[in-house]
Motif scaffolding. Structure first.
Motif, PDB file in Angstrom:
ATOM      1  N   CYS A 123       0.850  -1.197   0.000  1.00  0.00           N
ATOM      2  CA  CYS A 123       0.000   0.000   0.000  1.00  0.00           C
ATOM      3  C   CYS A 123       0.884   1.245   0.000  1.00  0.00           C
ATOM      4  O   CYS A 123       1.830   1.345   0.787  1.00  0.00           O
ATOM      5  N   LYS A 124       0.577   2.196  -0.917  1.00  0.00           N
ATOM      6  CA  LYS A 124       1.357   3.444  -0.972  1.00  0.00           C
ATOM      7  C   LYS A 124       0.628   4.583  -0.275  1.00  0.00           C
ATOM      8  O   LYS A 124       1.104   5.718  -0.273  1.00  0.00           O
ATOM      9  N   GLY A 125      -0.545   4.280   0.258  1.00  0.00           N
ATOM     10  CA  GLY A 125      -1.272   5.289   1.021  1.00  0.00           C
ATOM     11  C   GLY A 125      -1.983   6.339   0.188  1.00  0.00           C
ATOM     12  O   GLY A 125      -2.150   7.477   0.624  1.00  0.00           O
ATOM     13  N   CYS A 126      -2.435   5.954  -1.023  1.00  0.00           N
ATOM     14  CA  CYS A 126      -3.067   6.949  -1.894  1.00  0.00           C
ATOM     15  C   CYS A 126      -4.429   7.401  -1.377  1.00  0.00           C
ATOM     16  O   CYS A 126      -4.857   8.523  -1.602  1.00  0.00           O
ATOM     17  N   GLY A 127      -5.150   6.476  -0.701  1.00  0.00           N
ATOM     18  CA  GLY A 127      -6.447   6.849  -0.134  1.00  0.00           C
ATOM     19  C   GLY A 127      -7.643   6.614  -1.048  1.00  0.00           C
ATOM     20  O   GLY A 127      -8.771   6.979  -0.711  1.00  0.00           O
ATOM     21  N   ILE A 128      -7.420   6.004  -2.225  1.00  0.00           N
ATOM     22  CA  ILE A 128      -8.544   5.723  -3.126  1.00  0.00           C
ATOM     23  C   ILE A 128      -9.565   4.813  -2.438  1.00  0.00           C
ATOM     24  O   ILE A 128     -10.775   5.021  -2.536  1.00  0.00           O
TER      25      ILE A 128
END
Lengths: 139, 408, 318
Positions: free
Chosen positions: A94-99
């Motif tokens: 997870c890159k933490g984009c928030g989608i």
């Protein structure tokens, strides 16, 4: 992350990479889940981008309806779904984009972003209440 | 199954037809090609074989030479035998993909019918295109006449496809002088030729779905150098022994002997010229004539341009007093490639023979027996004097005032 | 041919085992990855994939890592169509000669390229591959800009966008040229199947990808890829912005069969003004200055006209 110790004589000619361990043969890949795959050290699955995140999505089972919106729209294969059920977040990828939070349709949301250093228990303890129609309009 | 072709013991083929037959007999799986003068007939002949049932591989007529080599790369990585042909501007258009093919270690065979590079536009033979690719990481074999284009065409697969080698191979021949010159050719029968080349042995094939492979990765400063070093190591240490063993096998089969460096009259030579392509044949003839008048002239033909045969060349030239290198490509601001390589080879063994560099034949301009004899005489005078009596570089058979550079 | 993968609904789709892996280097919130997942997960068949130089390629095969659980090749910026069709030619040759490794398998051949690789530098290679009629699918990841190299204009960049090579400034409103109509161009090749897709409309997209996989011959897919970095919106909004893009009809979803038969596959219930689409992206920010107001009007008129044209084409069946 990168194993940069190898000399020029220690890798496959042509800079070819193999997705799986060379000793194994893969079949029915499209129906073999990650836990049953013999990933090679060259597969980025074995790497982590956890340090990219400032915030992380936390999953709250209590409100989830298993709609799988988070699964389909996750750009990083980090929503773990098994047997049509949302299981959790893969924090290595997870890159933490928030989608996933953005597309979550429940009220309150079943996924929310928290500071990276916040523990899961702490996050769950601070989960917001269901928003009334009025609150929603005000927002 | 493709039909076999009955061939006579001696056929009259030009170099292009000879090349096309070598592709047919090797049962290439995919040919992706785009026609360009003077290599067009290779592609046309191959299309004719296909149209008449003599080929059962895929023949993909693409929209440019760049696409031809791109298609060859995709096909080769997929896991089968691949070849194509080109010349000149088409070769220049391919250059990007030449590096890709060798960097991915794909043993594609490319027949290059040598031709000049524009501007100004010219369709005739010189070695500009061959020289352009010399740093591209391919093995480059040079034929001097149609028979050799055929023979080397078969051997190229056997050399490049070996799992220790896995490098693409160019087979060069001169535009028109070899490609369009019909000569007596002694072909192998189809079965004999195919058995010699052997079945293609797949290696990291993309079509092997049990071992998914990633081709064409990115490597930055932390990996790129090691990969390039590996490729260079294999070119420097593994290729020559492999070529020698394939040459030996071919000699056993046909009686036709090939050497990394071809040498003629070198046993007692005081002076020598180094040439490539059809000029080697002319130089041989001139040397035979010059020897009658007492000139101790020998001729060297570079059979393998890459990797360059430094050791072999130096060994043959170690006792020679004067050397003339014949470069058929405009060096555009320096000495010719052969001058550079030979000088390096001699220096490497601590020798400093007298050296001259002749630039000749650009855009298909003739080089005659008479011109070569003049060169031999010039070198002979140098040898007798024990020093170079003129400029290092001289243009041969160009109109206008004499054109020399670097000393006088 | 192997049986088509049954995808009843999103729940059943979520049982797919991805063949594209994480810890790739794509930006957080990148739509490319969502598109790739929907394409790859649309089939259970083996895949031979090529990629042109671009974001997808440089982020998923950086030595010593690959993010692909499939056969994959990258050659250059311009030639992913040719790379994969070369492999397809080899497949046909080895099949004919009885030398396939796993003869029972029915692989799919897919090329990915960005809009720069597709509309601009690689156009010739795509055109050639389609003319030759290879059995493959070409997917353009259309983010309307050279994103990999930092946001230069491409042939797909729409008028009014600010890019690094056509920046908005005191006397310029940014890109002056219109986006190339790649759908029409590919349909004009007589390709059996051409479709525009958006990953947020996953059902429409996956259905089209499956149609493409079931089609014999070259298939062109233009996939809208909302770019958080170059369109300039927050990474979490990729799907939200994509929704506005299709609901404003800036990216209408339709397909063209055999070069002529056009079907609109998604009709928004509430059509959103184009102004709202432009307003959520930093690349169009300058259009909201008073002197550029006419450009927003022109945008709306153009989108309306194109939508009317698509509907007429759909009706006319020509």
């Amino acid at each position: 992350m990168a194993k940069e110790t190898k000399g020029w004589n220690e890798f496959d000619a042509g800079a070819i990479l193999f997705s799986f361990n060379k000793e194994t043969t893969v079949s029915n890949l499209a129906t073999t889940l990650p836990e049953n795959r013999a990933y090679s050290q060259s597969n980025s699955y074995t790497a982590s981008v956890a340090d990219w995140r400032v915030e992380k999505p936390v999953f709250n089972r209590d409100f989830c309806i298993d709609c799988q919106f988070c699964w389909i729209y996750c750009p990083d294969m980090s929503i773990v779904s098994r047997n049509e059920k949302m299981v959790g977040v893969d924090y290595d990828h997870c890159k933490g984009c928030g989608i996933c939070v953005d597309v979550c349709p429940t009220n309150p949301k079943s996924l929310l972003m928290f500071e990276e250093k916040k523990s899961e228990n702490e996050a769950l303890a601070n989960w917001p209440k269901k928003e009334s129609k009025k609150d929603k309009e005000a927002n | 199954m493709a039909d076999k072709m009955e061939l006579k013991e001696v056929e009259v083929w030009d170099g292009n037809l000879a090349s096309a037959h070598s592709l047919r007999q090797a049962q290439v799986d995919v040919v992706a090609a785009y026609p360009i003068t003077p290599s067009t007939p290779i592609v046309e002949n191959y299309a004719g074989f296909l149209a008449n049932g003599y080929v059962d591989g895929e023949y993909v007529m693409v929209e440019s030479e760049h696409a031809a080599m791109s298609g060859c790369i995709g096909a080769s990585a997929a896991g089968g035998r691949v070849a194509t042909a080109t010349s000149s501007q088409g070769y220049a258009l391919m250059v990007e993909t030449l590096y890709q093919a060798s960097g991915m270690r794909l043993p594609i065979v490319l027949h290059v019918v040598n031709r000049a590079l524009a501007a100004p536009l010219n369709v005739n033979g010189d070695h500009s295109d061959m020289y352009l690719g010399r740093d591209s990481g391919w093995i480059q074999l040079d034929s001097f006449r149609p028979q050799e284009a055929y023979d080397l065409g078969l051997m190229a697969f056997k050399i490049g496809e070996d799992h220790d080698i896995r490098l693409p191979v160019m087979v060069h021949q001169d535009g028109f002088l070899s490609s369009h010159t019909a000569q007596n050719i002694r072909p192998l029968q189809d079965d004999v030729a195919y058995n010699f080349v052997g079945e293609y042995k797949p290696y990291n094939a993309m079509l092997n779905f049990e071992k998914p492979a990633t081709y064409g990765v990115q490597t930055e400063e932390n990996w790129h150098f090691e990969h390039k070093a590996r490729q260079h190591f294999d070119l420097m240490t593994k290729v020559m022994p492999k070529i020698k063993s394939v040459f030996a096998e071919f000699e056993n089969l046909t009686g036709r002997k090939y050497k990394i460096v071809e040498d003629y009259y070198m046993e007692d030579a005081d002076i020598a010229v180094i040439a490539m392509g059809t000029t080697v044949e002319t130089a041989k003839l001139s040397a035979r004539i010059a020897r009658k008048s007492g000139l101790k002239i020998g001729v060297i033909g570079i059979r393998v341009l890459r990797p360059f045969p430094f050791d072999e060349v130096a060994e043959i030239l170690k006792n020679v007093k004067a050397i003339g290198t014949l470069d058929r490509s405009s060096p555009n601001g320096t000495v010719g490639m052969l001058y550079n390589e030979i000088a390096g080879a001699m220096l490497g063994i601590g020798k400093a023979p007298i050296m001259r560099n002749y630039i000749y034949g650009l855009g298909g301009r003739d080089i005659t027996v008479e011109m070569l004899k003049n060169i031999y005489n010039e070198l002979n005078e140098d040898a007798i004097a024990g020093k170079r009596l003129g400029a290092v570089q001289k243009f041969i058979n160009v109109r206008g005032p004499e054109l020399t550079f670097l000393g006088k | 041919m192997a049986e088509e993968k049954k995808i009843k609904n999103l729940k059943s789709f979520s049982t797919s085992a991805d063949r594209f892996e994480g810890a790739n280097l794509l930006c957080p919130g990148c739509a490319h990855s969502i598109i790739v997942r929907e394409v790859l997960n649309a089939t259970n068949d083996d895949l031979v994939i090529s990629a042109s130089t671009g974001c997808l390629e440089v982020c998923t095969a950086v030595y010593p890592y690959t993010s692909w659980d499939a056969s994959w090749i990258h050659i250059g910026f311009e030639n992913s169509a040719t790379a994969v069709t070369g492999a397809e030619a080899m497949y046909k040759a080895l099949k004919r000669k009885g030398r396939l490794f796993q003869p029972e398998r029915t692989p799919k051949f897919v090329a990915f390229g960005g809009d720069g690789a597709s509309y601009d530098i690689g156009f010739q290679w795509i055109s050639g591959a389609f003319e030759r009629g290879h059995d493959f699918m070409y997917v353009t990841l259309d983010n309307e800009v050279y994103a990999n190299t930092g946001g230069q204009s491409s042939g797909s960049t729409p008028i009014g966008a600010s890019t690094t090579t056509a920046p908005a400034g005191r006397v310029s409103y940014g890109e002056k040229r219109h986006k190339k109509d790649m759908m029409a161009i590919m349909a004009a090749h007589g390709a059996p199947y051409v479709a525009q897709v958006a990953p947020n409309k996953w059902k429409d997209m996956v259905k089209k990808i499956q149609t493409g996989f079931n089609t014999k011959g070259p298939v062109y897919i233009n996939a809208m890829s909302a770019c958080t970095t170059e369109w300039k919106f927050p990474a979490s909004d990729t799907i939200a912005v994509s929704d506005i893009a299709v609901d404003s009809l800036v990216f209408p979803l339709y397909e063209i069969i055999n070069g002529t038969e056009l079907n609109i596959t998604y009709r928004p219930k509430n059509i959103i003004p184009v102004r709202d689409y432009l307003g959520v992206q930093g690349r169009f920010k300058h259009l909201f200055q008073p002197e550029n107001a006419h450009l927003i009007d022109a945008w709306q008129k153009r989108v309306d006209a194109h939508w009317a044209y698509l509907q007429k084409r759909e009706e006319a069946r020509v």
